[in-house]
Motif scaffolding. Structure first.
Motif, short mmCIF file in Angstrom:
data_model
loop_
_atom_site.label_atom_id
_atom_site.label_comp_id
_atom_site.label_asym_id
_atom_site.label_seq_id
_atom_site.Cartn_x
_atom_site.Cartn_y
_atom_site.Cartn_z
N ILE A 1 0.81 11.21 1.79
CA ILE A 1 0.90 9.83 2.28
C ILE A 1 -0.49 9.21 2.31
N GLN A 2 -0.59 7.96 1.82
CA GLN A 2 -1.83 7.19 1.88
C GLN A 2 -1.57 5.92 2.67
N ILE A 3 -2.63 5.39 3.25
CA ILE A 3 -2.51 4.17 4.06
C ILE A 3 -3.49 3.13 3.56
N LYS A 4 -3.04 1.88 3.55
CA LYS A 4 -3.90 0.76 3.15
C LYS A 4 -3.90 -0.26 4.29
N TYR A 5 -5.10 -0.72 4.64
CA TYR A 5 -5.27 -1.69 5.72
C TYR A 5 -5.67 -3.03 5.13
N ASP A 6 -4.87 -4.05 5.37
CA ASP A 6 -5.15 -5.41 4.91
C ASP A 6 -5.80 -6.17 6.07
N ILE A 7 -7.11 -6.35 5.99
CA ILE A 7 -7.87 -6.97 7.08
C ILE A 7 -7.48 -8.44 7.26
N LYS A 8 -7.24 -9.12 6.14
CA LYS A 8 -6.92 -10.54 6.18
C LYS A 8 -5.62 -10.81 6.96
N ASN A 9 -4.57 -10.06 6.68
CA ASN A 9 -3.27 -10.27 7.34
C ASN A 9 -3.06 -9.40 8.56
N GLN A 10 -4.01 -8.50 8.86
CA GLN A 10 -3.90 -7.56 9.98
C GLN A 10 -2.62 -6.72 9.86
N THR A 11 -2.39 -6.13 8.68
CA THR A 11 -1.21 -5.29 8.46
C THR A 11 -1.61 -3.95 7.84
N LEU A 12 -0.73 -2.98 8.03
CA LEU A 12 -0.88 -1.65 7.43
C LEU A 12 0.30 -1.38 6.52
N ASN A 13 0.04 -0.72 5.40
CA ASN A 13 1.11 -0.30 4.50
C ASN A 13 0.90 1.17 4.16
N LEU A 14 1.99 1.91 4.05
CA LEU A 14 1.92 3.32 3.68
C LEU A 14 2.46 3.49 2.27
N TYR A 15 1.90 4.47 1.55
CA TYR A 15 2.32 4.76 0.18
C TYR A 15 2.44 6.26 -0.01
N LYS A 16 3.38 6.66 -0.88
CA LYS A 16 3.54 8.07 -1.23
C LYS A 16 2.71 8.35 -2.48
N THR A 17 2.07 9.52 -2.51
CA THR A 17 1.31 9.91 -3.70
C THR A 17 2.17 10.71 -4.66
N LYS A 18 3.24 11.31 -4.15
CA LYS A 18 4.18 12.08 -4.99
C LYS A 18 5.59 11.59 -4.72
N GLU A 19 6.45 11.77 -5.69
CA GLU A 19 7.86 11.39 -5.53
C GLU A 19 8.71 12.66 -5.43
N ASN A 20 8.72 13.27 -4.26
CA ASN A 20 9.60 14.42 -4.04
C ASN A 20 10.25 14.30 -2.67
N LYS A 21 11.13 15.24 -2.37
CA LYS A 21 11.89 15.17 -1.13
C LYS A 21 11.00 15.28 0.11
N GLU A 22 10.01 16.15 0.05
CA GLU A 22 9.10 16.35 1.19
C GLU A 22 8.30 15.07 1.47
N ALA A 23 7.81 14.42 0.42
CA ALA A 23 7.06 13.17 0.59
C ALA A 23 7.95 12.08 1.16
N GLN A 24 9.20 12.06 0.73
CA GLN A 24 10.15 11.07 1.22
C GLN A 24 10.39 11.23 2.72
#
Length: 180
Positions: free
Chosen positions: A41-64
């Motif tokens: 799991i990776q996280i991205k912080y958008d300073i302008k909108n004050q929001t956080l988004n999470l992303y998966k680095t792999k597409e498997n069941k464990e990551a899901q």
């Protein structure tokens, strides 16, 4: 597919976030918490909108599985340091009562001895008029666990409803014996 993980997390005005590699540190008026993100799991912080988004680095069941879990944990941390969490318990029964001794909760609930509960760090227990208990803290899981631990001492019995219950919890009472 996780619908929870896709949602963006909005940061309130009074909270600060710091992301160092895969560690998320969140600071607010009630305290500070940190969480180590899983490797998938990776996280991205958008300073302008004050929001956080999470992303998966792999597409498997464990990551899901970890995708939605990580998003929920981080969101609960943000809510905890900005607003806090609380659970309310109610004691019902003749002679059943509670009191605070320093930080410890002392329960008299029909046993031959008093039951003492020591709250962990960052958890505050309050007692109102000997029968209402409020558990407050910044970690949702800890608040819920302490509330469940207190309830487990004397759960409501099904005939008269005596015991410790959550506030507004509905107890289905059984009909007693029919007398002849």
């Amino acid at each position: 597919m996780s619908r929870i993980g896709k949602k963006t997390i909005n940061l309130p005005q009074n909270t600060d976030i710091e992301i160092i590699k895969s560690t998320v540190n969140i600071k607010g008026p009630k305290g500070q918490l940190s969480y180590q993100l899983p490797k998938v799991i990776q996280i991205k912080y958008d300073i302008k909108n004050q929001t956080l988004n999470l992303y998966k680095t792999k597409e498997n069941k464990e990551a899901q599985k970890l995708y939605g879990l990580s998003r929920t944990i981080i969101n609960n941390m943000i809510l905890g340091v900005s607003e806090g969490f609380e659970k309310k318990l109610q004691i019902q029964g003749v002679g059943y009562r509670s009191q605070l001794q320093e930080k410890n909760l002392i329960l008299n609930v029909g046993y031959s001895h008093q039951v003492t509960i020591e709250p962990p760090e960052n958890i505050v227990i309050e007692v109102e008029n000997n029968t209402n208990i409020t558990i407050k803290g910044i970690q949702k899981d800890k608040v819920g666990e302490i509330a469940a631990q207190i309830r487990r001492i004397r759960p409501p019995e099904p005939y008269k409803g005596k015991g410790i219950r959550y506030l507004n919890e509905k107890i289905n009472l059984k009909v007693g014996k029919a007398g002849k």
